[in-house]
Design a protein around this motif. Structure first.
Motif, PDB file in Angstrom:
ATOM      1  N   LYS A   8       0.834  -1.215   0.000  1.00  0.00           N
ATOM      2  CA  LYS A   8       0.000   0.000   0.000  1.00  0.00           C
ATOM      3  C   LYS A   8       0.863   1.257   0.000  1.00  0.00           C
ATOM      4  O   LYS A   8       0.523   2.247  -0.645  1.00  0.00           O
ATOM      5  CB  LYS A   8      -0.970   0.002   1.182  1.00  0.00           C
ATOM      6  N   ASP A   9       2.023   1.218   0.680  1.00  0.00           N
ATOM      7  CA  ASP A   9       2.923   2.374   0.694  1.00  0.00           C
ATOM      8  C   ASP A   9       3.549   2.596  -0.688  1.00  0.00           C
ATOM      9  O   ASP A   9       3.762   3.734  -1.111  1.00  0.00           O
ATOM     10  CB  ASP A   9       4.020   2.197   1.741  1.00  0.00           C
ATOM     11  N   VAL A  10       3.836   1.516  -1.390  1.00  0.00           N
ATOM     12  CA  VAL A  10       4.393   1.622  -2.748  1.00  0.00           C
ATOM     13  C   VAL A  10       3.334   2.201  -3.687  1.00  0.00           C
ATOM     14  O   VAL A  10       3.628   3.069  -4.518  1.00  0.00           O
ATOM     15  CB  VAL A  10       4.894   0.251  -3.251  1.00  0.00           C
ATOM     16  N   LEU A  11       2.100   1.727  -3.545  1.00  0.00           N
ATOM     17  CA  LEU A  11       1.013   2.266  -4.369  1.00  0.00           C
ATOM     18  C   LEU A  11       0.827   3.754  -4.104  1.00  0.00           C
ATOM     19  O   LEU A  11       0.648   4.544  -5.043  1.00  0.00           O
ATOM     20  CB  LEU A  11      -0.287   1.501  -4.110  1.00  0.00           C
ATOM     21  N   ASN A  12       0.899   4.155  -2.838  1.00  0.00           N
ATOM     22  CA  ASN A  12       0.805   5.581  -2.493  1.00  0.00           C
ATOM     23  C   ASN A  12       1.931   6.377  -3.147  1.00  0.00           C
ATOM     24  O   ASN A  12       1.695   7.462  -3.686  1.00  0.00           O
ATOM     25  CB  ASN A  12       0.840   5.786  -0.984  1.00  0.00           C
ATOM     26  N   ARG A  13       3.148   5.841  -3.117  1.00  0.00           N
ATOM     27  CA  ARG A  13       4.303   6.519  -3.733  1.00  0.00           C
ATOM     28  C   ARG A  13       4.102   6.649  -5.251  1.00  0.00           C
ATOM     29  O   ARG A  13       4.546   7.614  -5.848  1.00  0.00           O
ATOM     30  CB  ARG A  13       5.579   5.747  -3.420  1.00  0.00           C
ATOM     31  N   ALA A  14       3.405   5.699  -5.859  1.00  0.00           N
ATOM     32  CA  ALA A  14       3.141   5.742  -7.304  1.00  0.00           C
ATOM     33  C   ALA A  14       2.024   6.729  -7.648  1.00  0.00           C
ATOM     34  O   ALA A  14       1.732   6.942  -8.828  1.00  0.00           O
ATOM     35  CB  ALA A  14       2.782   4.346  -7.813  1.00  0.00           C
ATOM     36  N   GLY A  15       1.403   7.323  -6.625  1.00  0.00           N
ATOM     37  CA  GLY A  15       0.341   8.297  -6.858  1.00  0.00           C
ATOM     38  C   GLY A  15      -1.057   7.748  -6.711  1.00  0.00           C
ATOM     39  O   GLY A  15      -2.030   8.393  -7.119  1.00  0.00           O
ATOM     40  N   ILE A  16      -1.188   6.570  -6.116  1.00  0.00           N
ATOM     41  CA  ILE A  16      -2.493   5.939  -5.936  1.00  0.00           C
ATOM     42  C   ILE A  16      -2.870   6.063  -4.460  1.00  0.00           C
ATOM     43  O   ILE A  16      -2.230   5.455  -3.603  1.00  0.00           O
ATOM     44  CB  ILE A  16      -2.446   4.455  -6.352  1.00  0.00           C
ATOM     45  N   ASP A  17      -3.892   6.861  -4.164  1.00  0.00           N
ATOM     46  CA  ASP A  17      -4.262   7.053  -2.759  1.00  0.00           C
ATOM     47  C   ASP A  17      -5.103   5.888  -2.240  1.00  0.00           C
ATOM     48  O   ASP A  17      -5.603   5.068  -3.012  1.00  0.00           O
ATOM     49  CB  ASP A  17      -4.963   8.399  -2.544  1.00  0.00           C
ATOM     50  N   ASP A  18      -5.243   5.830  -0.913  1.00  0.00           N
ATOM     51  CA  ASP A  18      -5.956   4.717  -0.275  1.00  0.00           C
ATOM     52  C   ASP A  18      -7.405   4.599  -0.744  1.00  0.00           C
ATOM     53  O   ASP A  18      -7.929   3.493  -0.882  1.00  0.00           O
ATOM     54  CB  ASP A  18      -5.910   4.846   1.250  1.00  0.00           C
ATOM     55  N   SER A  19      -8.072   5.727  -1.003  1.00  0.00           N
ATOM     56  CA  SER A  19      -9.475   5.647  -1.444  1.00  0.00           C
ATOM     57  C   SER A  19      -9.574   5.030  -2.846  1.00  0.00           C
ATOM     58  O   SER A  19     -10.520   4.303  -3.143  1.00  0.00           O
ATOM     59  CB  SER A  19     -10.140   7.028  -1.408  1.00  0.00           C
ATOM     60  N   THR A  20      -8.588   5.285  -3.695  1.00  0.00           N
ATOM     61  CA  THR A  20      -8.573   4.665  -5.028  1.00  0.00           C
ATOM     62  C   THR A  20      -8.320   3.169  -4.902  1.00  0.00           C
ATOM     63  O   THR A  20      -8.955   2.368  -5.596  1.00  0.00           O
ATOM     64  CB  THR A  20      -7.490   5.313  -5.919  1.00  0.00           C
ATOM     65  N   ILE A  21      -7.420   2.795  -4.001  1.00  0.00           N
ATOM     66  CA  ILE A  21      -7.156   1.370  -3.765  1.00  0.00           C
ATOM     67  C   ILE A  21      -8.420   0.698  -3.255  1.00  0.00           C
ATOM     68  O   ILE A  21      -8.822  -0.357  -3.732  1.00  0.00           O
ATOM     69  CB  ILE A  21      -6.001   1.173  -2.761  1.00  0.00           C
ATOM     70  N   GLU A  22      -9.066   1.338  -2.275  1.00  0.00           N
ATOM     71  CA  GLU A  22     -10.261   0.771  -1.657  1.00  0.00           C
ATOM     72  C   GLU A  22     -11.400   0.592  -2.654  1.00  0.00           C
ATOM     73  O   GLU A  22     -12.181  -0.359  -2.559  1.00  0.00           O
ATOM     74  CB  GLU A  22     -10.718   1.668  -0.505  1.00  0.00           C
ATOM     75  N   SER A  23     -11.482   1.466  -3.647  1.00  0.00           N
ATOM     76  CA  SER A  23     -12.571   1.365  -4.622  1.00  0.00           C
ATOM     77  C   SER A  23     -12.295   0.321  -5.711  1.00  0.00           C
ATOM     78  O   SER A  23     -13.189   0.006  -6.491  1.00  0.00           O
ATOM     79  CB  SER A  23     -12.837   2.727  -5.261  1.00  0.00           C
ATOM     80  N   ALA A  24     -11.088  -0.217  -5.758  1.00  0.00           N
ATOM     81  CA  ALA A  24     -10.771  -1.242  -6.757  1.00  0.00           C
ATOM     82  C   ALA A  24     -11.472  -2.550  -6.399  1.00  0.00           C
ATOM     83  O   ALA A  24     -11.608  -2.896  -5.224  1.00  0.00           O
ATOM     84  CB  ALA A  24      -9.261  -1.464  -6.818  1.00  0.00           C
ATOM     85  N   THR A  25     -11.917  -3.286  -7.416  1.00  0.00           N
ATOM     86  CA  THR A  25     -12.544  -4.584  -7.156  1.00  0.00           C
ATOM     87  C   THR A  25     -11.493  -5.645  -6.869  1.00  0.00           C
ATOM     88  O   THR A  25     -11.753  -6.589  -6.139  1.00  0.00           O
ATOM     89  CB  THR A  25     -13.413  -5.046  -8.342  1.00  0.00           C
ATOM     90  N   ARG A  26     -10.311  -5.475  -7.460  1.00  0.00           N
ATOM     91  CA  ARG A  26      -9.199  -6.377  -7.158  1.00  0.00           C
ATOM     92  C   ARG A  26      -7.892  -5.723  -7.571  1.00  0.00           C
ATOM     93  O   ARG A  26      -7.865  -4.805  -8.381  1.00  0.00           O
ATOM     94  CB  ARG A  26      -9.371  -7.725  -7.832  1.00  0.00           C
ATOM     95  N   VAL A  27      -6.823  -6.249  -7.003  1.00  0.00           N
ATOM     96  CA  VAL A  27      -5.477  -5.812  -7.340  1.00  0.00           C
ATOM     97  C   VAL A  27      -4.752  -7.046  -7.876  1.00  0.00           C
ATOM     98  O   VAL A  27      -4.727  -8.086  -7.219  1.00  0.00           O
ATOM     99  CB  VAL A  27      -4.737  -5.247  -6.108  1.00  0.00           C
TER     100      VAL A  27
END
Length: 170
Positions: free
Chosen positions: A84-103
């Motif tokens: 999740k910290d790597v995704l944040n560094r890539a510009g993806i915030d937690d709310s965008t991650i949370e709204s994803a159906t899958r990773v």
């Protein structure tokens, strides 16, 4: 007559299998622009982070049970960063991650795993770059990195992904 048709079908399947295997090996050898670079995709957006950009994120030492086809389960000490910290560094915030159906996470060898966004947001999923105090190495030298996705709660290592090159939020 039937035997000739069967032999012809088997020969065609063998040629197609060999051709697809060759194409796959070429794509594996040419995949990725740089060693250790991971591409992130979400919606219409794309970002890439290098090994150096990822390893400067807050590191964590953790233990996980590695269970491979060549060895039984054994506790190993890893060093890595939360996905999740790597995704944040890539510009993806937690709310965008949370709204994803899958990773989905893809390795250089073609292995792909999928996980729920809630699992990615937990403190359970790491991008490891060291094992027992040593770099993971790469595919060419028999390693499992430079990055390996590790879901600590997966006691059978089935949702671990070696040679991570791509992370997609769907």
């Amino acid at each position: 007559m039937k035997n000739k048709k069967l032999i012809l079908v088997i020969a065609i399947l063998a040629v197609v299998t060999l051709a697809l295997g060759y194409i796959n090996m070429r794509s594996i050898n040419n995949a990725g622009t740089e060693e250790g670079t991971i591409t992130f995709k979400w919606g219409e957006n794309t970002a890439a982070l290098s090994f150096e950009e990822i390893t400067v994120i807050e590191n964590h030492e953790f233990k996980a049970i590695e269970d491979t086809s060549t060895s039984g389960p054994a506790s190993r000490k890893y060093k890595g960063v939360f996905l999740k910290d790597v995704l944040n560094r890539a510009g993806i915030d937690d709310s965008t991650i949370e709204s994803a159906t899958r990773v989905t996470v893809k390795g250089l060898d073609g292995y792909v795993i999928a996980m729920a966004a809630q699992e990615v947001l937990s403190d359970n999923v790491y991008l490891a770059f060291e094992k027992n105090g040593k770099p993971l190495g790469n595919m060419k030298n028999g390693g499992s990195g430079p990055f390996q996705l590790i879901a600590v709660s997966d006691s059978f290592s089935q949702r671990w992904c070696k040679y991570v090159i791509e992370v997609n939020l769907e």
